[in-house]
Design an enzyme around this catalytic site. Structure first.
Site, PDB file in Angstrom:
ATOM      1  N   ARG A  86       4.568  22.785 -16.295  1.00  0.00           N
ATOM      2  CA  ARG A  86       5.297  23.286 -17.464  1.00  0.00           C
ATOM      3  C   ARG A  86       4.375  23.977 -18.455  1.00  0.00           C
ATOM      4  NH1 ARG A  86       9.712  18.448 -18.158  1.00  0.00           N
ATOM      5  NH2 ARG A  86      11.253  19.416 -16.803  1.00  0.00           N
ATOM      6  N   LYS A 118      26.476  13.123  -5.701  1.00  0.00           N
ATOM      7  CA  LYS A 118      27.848  12.786  -6.080  1.00  0.00           C
ATOM      8  C   LYS A 118      28.730  13.974  -6.397  1.00  0.00           C
ATOM      9  CE  LYS A 118      26.686   8.502  -8.482  1.00  0.00           C
ATOM     10  NZ  LYS A 118      26.462   8.183  -9.895  1.00  0.00           N
ATOM     11  N   GLY A 177      17.381  19.267 -10.937  1.00  0.00           N
ATOM     12  CA  GLY A 177      16.113  18.547 -10.922  1.00  0.00           C
ATOM     13  C   GLY A 177      15.653  18.155  -9.527  1.00  0.00           C
ATOM     14  N   GLY A 210      19.062  19.722 -16.026  1.00  0.00           N
ATOM     15  CA  GLY A 210      20.358  19.620 -16.701  1.00  0.00           C
ATOM     16  C   GLY A 210      20.829  20.959 -17.254  1.00  0.00           C
TER      17      GLY A 210
HETATM   18  P1  ADP Z   1      20.133  17.741  -8.453  1.00  0.00           P
HETATM   19  O1  ADP Z   1      19.259  16.846  -9.293  1.00  0.00           O
HETATM   20  O2  ADP Z   1      19.354  18.861  -7.824  1.00  0.00           O
HETATM   21  O3  ADP Z   1      21.345  18.217  -9.187  1.00  0.00           O
HETATM   22  P2  ADP Z   1      21.451  15.485  -7.252  1.00  0.00           P
HETATM   23  O4  ADP Z   1      20.864  14.585  -8.275  1.00  0.00           O
HETATM   24  O5  ADP Z   1      22.903  15.755  -7.311  1.00  0.00           O
HETATM   25  O6  ADP Z   1      20.655  16.873  -7.195  1.00  0.00           O
HETATM   26  O7  ADP Z   1      21.202  14.888  -5.805  1.00  0.00           O
HETATM   27  C1  ADP Z   1      19.957  14.486  -5.301  1.00  0.00           C
HETATM   28  C2  ADP Z   1      20.021  13.213  -4.536  1.00  0.00           C
HETATM   29  O8  ADP Z   1      21.067  13.212  -3.577  1.00  0.00           O
HETATM   30  C3  ADP Z   1      18.749  12.978  -3.777  1.00  0.00           C
HETATM   31  O9  ADP Z   1      18.078  11.874  -4.321  1.00  0.00           O
HETATM   32  C4  ADP Z   1      19.215  12.708  -2.347  1.00  0.00           C
HETATM   33  O10 ADP Z   1      18.526  11.657  -1.706  1.00  0.00           O
HETATM   34  C5  ADP Z   1      20.667  12.365  -2.530  1.00  0.00           C
HETATM   35  N1  ADP Z   1      21.433  12.583  -1.301  1.00  0.00           N
HETATM   36  C6  ADP Z   1      21.557  13.712  -0.590  1.00  0.00           C
HETATM   37  N2  ADP Z   1      22.288  13.511   0.531  1.00  0.00           N
HETATM   38  C7  ADP Z   1      22.641  12.216   0.543  1.00  0.00           C
HETATM   39  C8  ADP Z   1      23.376  11.391   1.445  1.00  0.00           C
HETATM   40  N3  ADP Z   1      23.910  11.897   2.568  1.00  0.00           N
HETATM   41  N4  ADP Z   1      23.513  10.085   1.130  1.00  0.00           N
HETATM   42  C9  ADP Z   1      22.976   9.570   0.007  1.00  0.00           C
HETATM   43  N5  ADP Z   1      22.270  10.296  -0.878  1.00  0.00           N
HETATM   44  C10 ADP Z   1      22.094  11.599  -0.629  1.00  0.00           C
END
Ligand code: ADP
Ligand code: MG
Length: 404
Positions: free
Chosen positions: A36, A211, A361, A384
Site C-alpha cells: 500500500r 456467500k 479482498g 469493501g
Molecule cells: P471476496 O473477499 O473477494 O469478496 P469472499 O469473501 O466472498 O471473496 O469469498 C472468499 C472465501 O470463499 C474464501 O475464503 C474461500 O475459501 C471461500 N470459498 C470459495 N469456495 C468455497 C466453497 N466451495 N466452500 C466453502 N468456501 C468457499
C-alpha cells in the site's frame, strides 16, 4: 462524470493535504507487506516533483481505547516511506495542534510530512468519541484549514464517511479550495467505473466466494449490465439447491434459496453455473476428494469447481472484452481446491484483447497468491470499496471529489 485529478492542480508552493492508504500490517513496530505504501508513491512523487508540500494523512488499524494507540503509530511507515522515496520524511506524532501547524509552516517546497494515524482522533482523553471515523465536521474543518489543496488517493476507504476523506473534502469545498483524486483513485474509478457503467462488450462477470448473502447487491446490479454471469465458489450450492440439484454437505444458505431462485428466473441463460465439482469428505486439504457431475451425495462437500466447468467458463470468457471477477471459484487457500481459481485466473491472463478486473479482498489475495495477478489489467486495491462500486453504490469518498 470525470473527476478532477492531481494532474489538473497547480502544485508549486502549495500545502497539499493528501489522504493516502497506509493501513499496512505492522507487528511489534515492523511493517509486513508494504504494497500500500508502494501504491501511494506515484501520486506523492508527482506532488513533490512539482514542488508541492505534501502533507500526508492515513488511518492505521482501529482505535477504541487509549492503549490501542501504542501499537498503531504511523512512525514506522514514515521510516519506510523515507527509504522508498529516498528523502527525509518529517513525522508529526500528533493529529492536531501547534506541533503539527509549526511543522507544516516549516515544510519546504518538494518536501513531505506524515501526520500521525488519523484514528488517534477516535479516542480523546480516554473516551471513544470517533471524531475521525464518525466524521466530526469540526475535525474535517480543522484539517482543511491546514492546506491549500486536497488530494484523495485512498480508494480503500472511499466507501466510508470519515473526517479525513469526506469531512475534510466538504470543508475544502466550502472554502473554495480544490479537491482532486490521486492517480490510484483515478485508476480505480476509471477501471471499475468503465467496466460497470460503460463496458466494452461482451461483458462477463465472474462471481464466486463464500456467500450469496454477501453478493446479492453485486449480482443484482450486474444482472442488468453484464452479458453473462458466471457463478462459482461456495455460493454455487445455494443456486444448486434453488434448482433442485443435490448438494450433500456443501455450503448453503437456506434462507437465501428463494433469492437464488429469483436471480435464476431474472437472469435466465445469462447465468452460467458449474456442471461439475471437486467434492471432499471434509473441509481439509488432505481429505479424500473426487470429481462429480451434477448431484452431490450426502457425506461429500464441494470445495472447488471441476474440469468441465472450467472448460465451460473458458468458452464463455474467450470472446469477452470486459471481465469483472469477484470471489474465488473454490477454497483456494487449500492447494487441492485451488485449481478452479487458478485456471480461471490463468485463462483471464491469456485474454490479451480484454480488460480484466479483479475486486474483493480475498479475490485479490487469491490472484496474487496464485501468481496470476500480473497478467490481469487491474487488481483493485479496495476490498469493501470495490464491492460497493460493483453494487452500483455511490461511494462517499469519491462523491466528495470535485468534478472537472
Ligand atoms: P471476496 O473477499 O473477494 O469478496 P469472499 O469473501 O466472498 O471473496 O469469498 C472468499 C472465501 O470463499 C474464501 O475464503 C474461500 O475459501 C471461500 N470459498 C470459495 N469456495 C468455497 C466453497 N466451495 N466452500 C466453502 N468456501 C468457499
Ligand atoms: Mg472476503
Amino acid at each position: 462524470m470525470a473527476k478532477l485529478t492531481v494532474s489538473d492542480l497547480d502544485l508549486e508552493g502549495k500545502k497539499v493535504l493528501m489522504r493516502v492508504d497506509f493501513n499496512v500490517p505492522i507487528k511489534d513496530g515492523v511493517i509486513g507487506d508494504d504494497n500500500r505504501i508502494q501504491a501511494a508513491l506515484p501520486t506523492i512523487k508527482f506532488v513533490l516533483d512539482h514542488k508541492g508540500k505534501a502533507i500526508l494523512f492515513s488511518h492505521l488499524g482501529r482505535i477504541k481505547k487509549e492503549e490501542d494507540k501504542k501499537g498503531l503509530s504511523l512512525r514506522p511507515v514514515a521510516e519506510r516511506l523515507s527509504n522508498l522515496l529516498n528523502k527525509p520524511v518529517t513525522f508529526v506524532p500528533v493529529t492536531e495542534g501547534k506541533q503539527l501547524e509549526d511543522a507544516i509552516n516549516k515544510l519546504e517546497n518538494g518536501n513531505v510530512l506524515l501526520v500521525e494515524n488519523t484514528r488517534y482522533e477516535d479516542v480523546v482523553n480516554g473516551e471513544y468519541v470517533k471524531r475521525e471515523s464518525g466524521n466530526d465536521p469540526k475535525l474535517g474543518e480543522y484539517w482543511a484549514s491546514l492546506g491549500d489543496e486536497y488530494i484523495n488517493d485512498a480508494f480503500g476507504t472511499a466507501h466510508r464517511q470519515h473526517a479525513s476523506n469526506v469531512g475534510i473534502a466538504e470543508a475544502m469545498h466550502k472554502s473554495g479550495k480544490p479537491v482532486a483524486a490521486g492517480f490510484l483513485m483515478e485508476k480505480e474509478i476509471q477501471f471499475l467505473g468503465e467496466a460497470v457503467n460503460n463496458p466494452q462488450r461482451p461483458f462477463v462477470a465472474i462471481l464466486g466466494g463464500a456467500k450469496v448473502s454477501d453478493k446479492i447487491g453485486v449480482i443484482d446490479n450486474l444482472l442488468s449490465k453484464a452479458d453473462k454471469i458466471i457463478i462459482g465458489g461456495g455460493m454455487t450450492y445455494t443456486f444448486y439447491a434453488a434448482k433442485g440439484i443435490k448438494i450433500g454437505d456443501s455450503l448453503v444458505e437456506k434462507d437465501k434459496i428463494d433469492v437464488a431462485k429469483s436471480i435464476l428466473e431474472k437472469g435466465g441463460d445469462k447465468i452460467v453455473l458449474p456442471v461439475d465439482n471437486i467434492v471432499a469428505k471434509s473441509f481439509n486439504n488432505d481429505a479424500e476428494h473426487k470429481v462429480v457431475e451434477g448431484d452431490i451425495d450426502d457425506g461429500w462437500m464441494a470445495l472447488d469447481i471441476g474440469p468441465k466447468s472450467i472448460d465451460d467458463f473458458e468458452k464463455v470468457l474467450k470472446d469477452a472484452k470486459t471481465v469483472v471477477w469477484n470471489g474465488p471459484m473454490g477454497v483456494f487457500e487449500m492447494s487441492n481446491f485451488a485449481q478452479g481459481t487458478l485456471k480461471v485466473g490463468e485463462f483471464l491472463g491469456s485474454l490479451t484483447d480484454a480488460t480484466t478486473i479483479v475486486g474483493g479482498g480475498d479475490s485479490t489475495a487469491a490472484v496474487k497468491q496464485l501468481g496470476v495477478a500480473d497478467k490481469l489489467t487491474h487488481i483493485s486495491t479496495g476490498g469493501g470499496a470495490s464491492l460497493q462500486y460493483l453494487e452500483g453504490k455511490t461511494l462517499p469518498g469519491i462523491a466528495a471529489i470535485d468534478n472537472k
